[in-house]
Motif scaffolding. Structure first.
Motif, mmCIF file in Angstrom:
data_model
loop_
_atom_site.group_PDB
_atom_site.id
_atom_site.type_symbol
_atom_site.label_atom_id
_atom_site.label_comp_id
_atom_site.label_asym_id
_atom_site.label_seq_id
_atom_site.Cartn_x
_atom_site.Cartn_y
_atom_site.Cartn_z
ATOM 1 N N UNK A 161 0.828 -1.205 0.000
ATOM 2 C CA UNK A 161 0.000 0.000 0.000
ATOM 3 C C UNK A 161 0.861 1.253 0.000
ATOM 4 N N UNK A 162 1.929 1.236 0.764
ATOM 5 C CA UNK A 162 2.841 2.380 0.809
ATOM 6 C C UNK A 162 3.498 2.596 -0.549
ATOM 7 N N UNK A 163 3.928 1.516 -1.182
ATOM 8 C CA UNK A 163 4.548 1.598 -2.509
ATOM 9 C C UNK A 163 3.541 2.126 -3.534
ATOM 10 N N UNK A 164 2.301 1.656 -3.448
ATOM 11 C CA UNK A 164 1.256 2.137 -4.361
ATOM 12 C C UNK A 164 1.022 3.638 -4.197
ATOM 13 N N UNK A 165 0.989 4.106 -2.941
ATOM 14 C CA UNK A 165 0.799 5.541 -2.687
ATOM 15 C C UNK A 165 1.954 6.354 -3.275
ATOM 16 N N UNK A 166 3.173 5.852 -3.095
ATOM 17 C CA UNK A 166 4.343 6.549 -3.640
ATOM 18 C C UNK A 166 4.276 6.617 -5.158
ATOM 19 N N UNK A 167 3.844 5.542 -5.797
ATOM 20 C CA UNK A 167 3.725 5.526 -7.262
ATOM 21 C C UNK A 167 2.671 6.517 -7.735
ATOM 22 N N UNK A 168 1.572 6.630 -6.986
ATOM 23 C CA UNK A 168 0.527 7.591 -7.353
ATOM 24 C C UNK A 168 1.065 9.022 -7.279
ATOM 25 N N UNK A 169 1.853 9.327 -6.278
ATOM 26 C CA UNK A 169 2.429 10.660 -6.135
ATOM 27 C C UNK A 169 3.358 10.941 -7.313
ATOM 28 N N UNK A 170 4.177 9.971 -7.673
ATOM 29 C CA UNK A 170 5.095 10.146 -8.798
ATOM 30 C C UNK A 170 4.312 10.392 -10.087
ATOM 31 N N UNK A 171 3.236 9.640 -10.296
ATOM 32 C CA UNK A 171 2.405 9.818 -11.511
ATOM 33 C C UNK A 171 1.804 11.213 -11.556
#
Length: 174
Positions: A161-171
């Motif tokens: 979940x943390x990795x997914x949140x980080x990817x969303x921020x990058x996008x």
């Protein structure tokens, strides 16, 4: 309290069942086939750091805590001093590292022959919000193994979940 014996059992790394204090830290690397990441079907690999509970090792604790994803606090519920010590461990290893309560598991370990009662163990806040399990490797070893697997799964979910949140921020930044 039995951290090493319990760690050896949970990681299936050895049959050592002697209760001797750990000097410093032991790092156990293991794979658990019951815990998978992103439904890939292969077991996840873990490192379990079995830390000595003696405060003379306190200067090493920052290195032990660095980049940890979870904390398992094992204590002997039969010793009143341990109930006070777990508050210090929680503060140092969980709160000061900004881990969530879901990333912490409390294990009241009952040594063979202790005849301990699993009931009426009252913990003060904030410890009473944590997942607490009792372990007794003589009476019901599979119960603690299943609870540990559930805990590992929750850690993997938290990391994902943390990795997914980080990817969303990058996008969003692109």
């Amino acid at each position: 309290s039995g951290k090493t014996v319990l760690a050896n059992f949970l990681t299936e790394s050895s049959d050592i069942t002697e209760y001797n204090p750990t000097q410093g830290v032991r790092i156990l690397e293991f794979e658990n086939p019951h815990v998978t990441s992103n439904n890939k079907g292969t077991g996840c690999e873990f490192e379990l750091w079995d830390c000595g509970g003696d405060q003379k090792f306190e200067s090493c604790w920052p290195a032990l805590m660095k980049d940890s994803h979870g904390v398992v606090i094992v204590f002997n519920a039969d010793l009143p001093s341990h109930l006070k010590e777990i508050e210090m461990w929680y503060s140092c290893f969980v709160q000061q590292q900004f881990l969530q309560d879901t990333q912490c598991l409390l294990i009241a370990h009952h040594k063979p022959g202790s005849g301990s009662d699993k009931g009426n163990l009252s913990l003060s806040p904030p410890l009473n919000r944590l997942k607490l399990v009792h372990s007794n490797l003589e009476d019901d070893p599979e119960e603690i193994r299943m609870e540990f697997i559930k805990y590992l799964k929750s850690i993997i979910n938290s990391i994902s979940e943390s990795r997914d949140r980080e990817e969303m921020v990058v996008r969003r930044l692109r």
